[in-house]
Scaffold this active site. Structure first.
Site, PDB file in Angstrom:
ATOM      1  N   ARG A  99      15.505   3.661 -19.856  1.00 51.22           N
ATOM      2  CA  ARG A  99      16.344   3.450 -18.681  1.00 51.22           C
ATOM      3  C   ARG A  99      17.078   2.126 -18.867  1.00 51.22           C
ATOM      4  O   ARG A  99      16.668   1.292 -19.662  1.00 51.22           O
ATOM      5  CB  ARG A  99      15.489   3.398 -17.424  1.00 51.22           C
ATOM      6  CG  ARG A  99      14.898   4.737 -17.029  1.00 51.22           C
ATOM      7  CD  ARG A  99      13.742   4.566 -16.052  1.00 51.22           C
ATOM      8  NE  ARG A  99      14.165   3.947 -14.790  1.00 51.22           N
ATOM      9  CZ  ARG A  99      13.324   3.501 -13.876  1.00 51.22           C
ATOM     10  NH1 ARG A  99      12.013   3.569 -14.079  1.00 51.22           N
ATOM     11  NH2 ARG A  99      13.769   2.976 -12.750  1.00 51.22           N
ATOM     12  N   LYS A 130       3.222   4.857 -15.352  1.00 50.55           N
ATOM     13  CA  LYS A 130       2.943   5.399 -14.016  1.00 50.55           C
ATOM     14  C   LYS A 130       4.068   6.294 -13.510  1.00 50.55           C
ATOM     15  O   LYS A 130       3.876   7.060 -12.569  1.00 50.55           O
ATOM     16  CB  LYS A 130       2.631   4.281 -13.023  1.00 50.55           C
ATOM     17  CG  LYS A 130       3.800   3.491 -12.489  1.00 50.55           C
ATOM     18  CD  LYS A 130       3.304   2.416 -11.520  1.00 50.55           C
ATOM     19  CE  LYS A 130       4.396   1.498 -11.046  1.00 50.55           C
ATOM     20  NZ  LYS A 130       5.245   2.080 -10.015  1.00 50.55           N
ATOM     21  N   ASP A 131       5.256   6.231 -14.127  1.00 44.09           N
ATOM     22  CA  ASP A 131       6.365   7.111 -13.758  1.00 44.09           C
ATOM     23  C   ASP A 131       6.312   8.455 -14.479  1.00 44.09           C
ATOM     24  O   ASP A 131       7.107   9.352 -14.172  1.00 44.09           O
ATOM     25  CB  ASP A 131       7.712   6.452 -14.094  1.00 44.09           C
ATOM     26  CG  ASP A 131       7.985   5.212 -13.257  1.00 44.09           C
ATOM     27  OD1 ASP A 131       7.452   5.140 -12.133  1.00 44.09           O
ATOM     28  OD2 ASP A 131       8.728   4.330 -13.726  1.00 44.09           O
ATOM     29  N   SER A 168       6.478   3.754  -1.387  1.00 42.92           N
ATOM     30  CA  SER A 168       5.344   4.374  -2.075  1.00 42.92           C
ATOM     31  C   SER A 168       4.356   4.938  -1.060  1.00 42.92           C
ATOM     32  O   SER A 168       3.834   4.210  -0.213  1.00 42.92           O
ATOM     33  CB  SER A 168       4.644   3.324  -2.955  1.00 42.92           C
ATOM     34  OG  SER A 168       3.324   3.723  -3.261  1.00 42.92           O
ATOM     35  N   ARG A 174       1.371   5.922  -1.695  1.00 43.03           N
ATOM     36  CA  ARG A 174       0.058   5.330  -1.981  1.00 43.03           C
ATOM     37  C   ARG A 174      -0.069   3.971  -1.294  1.00 43.03           C
ATOM     38  O   ARG A 174      -1.061   3.691  -0.608  1.00 43.03           O
ATOM     39  CB  ARG A 174      -0.133   5.176  -3.502  1.00 43.03           C
ATOM     40  CG  ARG A 174      -1.395   4.407  -3.906  1.00 43.03           C
ATOM     41  CD  ARG A 174      -1.441   4.185  -5.413  1.00 43.03           C
ATOM     42  NE  ARG A 174      -0.266   3.498  -5.911  1.00 43.03           N
ATOM     43  CZ  ARG A 174      -0.124   2.170  -5.963  1.00 43.03           C
ATOM     44  NH1 ARG A 174      -1.114   1.386  -5.580  1.00 43.03           N
ATOM     45  NH2 ARG A 174       0.977   1.630  -6.427  1.00 43.03           N
ATOM     46  N   ARG A 175       0.921   3.117  -1.474  1.00 42.68           N
ATOM     47  CA  ARG A 175       0.861   1.785  -0.873  1.00 42.68           C
ATOM     48  C   ARG A 175       0.829   1.874   0.652  1.00 42.68           C
ATOM     49  O   ARG A 175       0.082   1.156   1.311  1.00 42.68           O
ATOM     50  CB  ARG A 175       2.050   0.949  -1.363  1.00 42.68           C
ATOM     51  CG  ARG A 175       1.924   0.540  -2.830  1.00 42.68           C
ATOM     52  CD  ARG A 175       3.214  -0.048  -3.376  1.00 42.68           C
ATOM     53  NE  ARG A 175       3.044  -0.509  -4.767  1.00 42.68           N
ATOM     54  CZ  ARG A 175       4.042  -0.734  -5.612  1.00 42.68           C
ATOM     55  NH1 ARG A 175       5.293  -0.547  -5.216  1.00 42.68           N
ATOM     56  NH2 ARG A 175       3.791  -1.142  -6.851  1.00 42.68           N
ATOM     57  N   ARG A 182      14.183   0.830  -1.951  1.00 41.92           N
ATOM     58  CA  ARG A 182      14.296   1.310  -3.333  1.00 41.92           C
ATOM     59  C   ARG A 182      15.118   0.305  -4.122  1.00 41.92           C
ATOM     60  O   ARG A 182      15.729  -0.594  -3.576  1.00 41.92           O
ATOM     61  CB  ARG A 182      14.998   2.681  -3.378  1.00 41.92           C
ATOM     62  CG  ARG A 182      14.202   3.858  -2.833  1.00 41.92           C
ATOM     63  CD  ARG A 182      13.177   4.401  -3.814  1.00 41.92           C
ATOM     64  NE  ARG A 182      13.732   4.586  -5.149  1.00 41.92           N
ATOM     65  CZ  ARG A 182      14.518   5.599  -5.508  1.00 41.92           C
ATOM     66  NH1 ARG A 182      14.849   6.524  -4.643  1.00 41.92           N
ATOM     67  NH2 ARG A 182      14.961   5.691  -6.743  1.00 41.92           N
ATOM     68  N   THR A 242      16.851  -6.299  -6.554  1.00 45.74           N
ATOM     69  CA  THR A 242      17.442  -5.671  -5.363  1.00 45.74           C
ATOM     70  C   THR A 242      16.469  -5.711  -4.193  1.00 45.74           C
ATOM     71  O   THR A 242      16.836  -6.028  -3.052  1.00 45.74           O
ATOM     72  CB  THR A 242      17.815  -4.208  -5.673  1.00 45.74           C
ATOM     73  OG1 THR A 242      18.728  -4.189  -6.760  1.00 45.74           O
ATOM     74  CG2 THR A 242      18.448  -3.526  -4.467  1.00 45.74           C
ATOM     75  N   ARG A 243      15.207  -5.414  -4.458  1.00 42.78           N
ATOM     76  CA  ARG A 243      14.202  -5.402  -3.385  1.00 42.78           C
ATOM     77  C   ARG A 243      14.004  -6.807  -2.797  1.00 42.78           C
ATOM     78  O   ARG A 243      13.856  -6.968  -1.591  1.00 42.78           O
ATOM     79  CB  ARG A 243      12.875  -4.854  -3.904  1.00 42.78           C
ATOM     80  CG  ARG A 243      12.954  -3.389  -4.279  1.00 42.78           C
ATOM     81  CD  ARG A 243      11.596  -2.845  -4.650  1.00 42.78           C
ATOM     82  NE  ARG A 243      11.730  -1.628  -5.439  1.00 42.78           N
ATOM     83  CZ  ARG A 243      10.754  -0.760  -5.639  1.00 42.78           C
ATOM     84  NH1 ARG A 243       9.561  -0.967  -5.112  1.00 42.78           N
ATOM     85  NH2 ARG A 243      10.940   0.316  -6.364  1.00 42.78           N
ATOM     86  N   CYS A 279       3.231  12.623  -9.040  1.00 39.60           N
ATOM     87  CA  CYS A 279       3.442  11.176  -8.973  1.00 39.60           C
ATOM     88  C   CYS A 279       3.589  10.692  -7.539  1.00 39.60           C
ATOM     89  O   CYS A 279       3.992   9.567  -7.306  1.00 39.60           O
ATOM     90  CB  CYS A 279       4.685  10.794  -9.771  1.00 39.60           C
ATOM     91  SG  CYS A 279       4.469  10.911 -11.550  1.00 39.60           S
TER      92      CYS A 279
END
Length: 302
Positions: A9, A79-80, A124, A126-127, A144, A149-150, A234
């Site tokens: 990526r 993890k992706d 997420s 999970r989070r 996202r 950016t975050r 995922c």
């Protein structure tokens, strides 16, 4: 042999990962070339990932490039990567895991707020679920984009904190304050760079095996087997972390309902052997203790 074409990526973090793989290969005197590819997951920054209805949203475009012989290998944040890979693609090498943890980053104006007071930005599941288990009244916001950016959104928008992978912060050498979250179990294989290859390219795959970190491989295969047995893809709120110390493995994992109210966990220490599928074993224990019904509930809600 010609240069090994490394697909990645094109985000700053992904390019760091690709350069790290290139460095490992160059240390063994192999020539490399990095080929950035824009992934579907990077093109759509408005919808949370679970709503896109795709597993492997960050890996699909690299898979296609690998199958079309546009690249020789693909570098991923493990993890992706879905636990079920396309035909003819396999994970051939794992770099040594560095930082598996999730960390909390607060905006300057919220630095003195306690965990239970925070308005939290994370997409997420999970989070969110693990946080709700401990702080059920939390207000959430979707977020996202890459780390930079975050962090920019954190200072500009109406929330107090976000959760990021410590690996990304460390790899980008970012000088920011963060706090560990004691109750947050990482995503399976978080903090691991993986290299995928085409199963027909035996020569390339033999080279990749030279940079594989076996101890990391053992741990993440347990975590990913746990995930695949629960059929989590995922997106479901599943945490799993295995750590190897000499021949002992400590394995902590949990499945959590989306609202945080139903939480099924396992915490095991055992002696490792290659014959036994420990991830599957512990996932089946979770499934037998209410996990099957919980997974069905989660799938109906996503």
């Amino acid at each position: 042999m010609k240069s090994i074409r490394i697909g990645t990526r094109n985000s700053a973090l992904a390019l760091w990962q690709a350069r790290e793989v290139a460095r490992n290969l160059q240390n063994l005197n192999y020539l490399t070339e990095i080929i950035p590819i824009v992934s579907s997951g990077d093109k759509n920054l408005n919808q949370p990932l679970y709503s896109l209805g795709i597993t492997g949203v960050f890996t699909r475009d690299l898979d296609i490039a690998l199958l079309n012989d546009e690249i020789d290998i693909a570098v991923h944040s493990l993890k992706d990567v879905p636990t079920k890979l396309p035909d003819n693609i396999e994970i051939v090498a794992y770099l040594e895991r560095d930082y598996p943890q999730d960390v909390l980053i607060k905006r300057k104006s919220a630095i003195d707020k306690e965990f239970h007071e925070l308005k939290l930005a994370t997409s997420s599941l999970r989070r969110r679920a693990f946080w709700l288990k401990n702080y059920p009244d939390t207000e959430f916001f979707d977020i996202r984009g890459n780390i930079q950016t975050r962090l920019q959104k954190l200072e500009e928008q109406d929330f107090d904190a976000t959760i990021l992978s410590l690996a990304g912060i460390k790899r980008m050498k970012m000088d920011i304050n963060y706090e560990f979250i004691p109750f947050m179990i990482p995503a399976p294989s978080q903090g691991v760079v993986a290299v995928a290859g085409h199963s027909d390219k035996k020569e390339i795959n033999d080279i990749l095996k030279k940079i594989n970190h076996k101890q990391t491989q053992i741990c993440v295969e347990i975590e990913r087997n746990f995930l695949s047995t629960l059929e989590g893809g995922c997106t479901a709120p599943i945490g799993a972390f295995a750590e190897k110390i000499e021949n002992q493995i400590r394995f902590k994992a949990a499945l959590c309902s989306l609202d945080g109210k139903n939480y099924i966990a396992t915490d095991e220490s055992f002696e490792y052997n290659e014959e036994e599928n420990f991830g599957e074993k512990f996932a089946n224990i979770v499934l037998e203790n209410g996990g099957k019904e919980l997974m069905a509930e989660i799938k109906s809600q996503i």
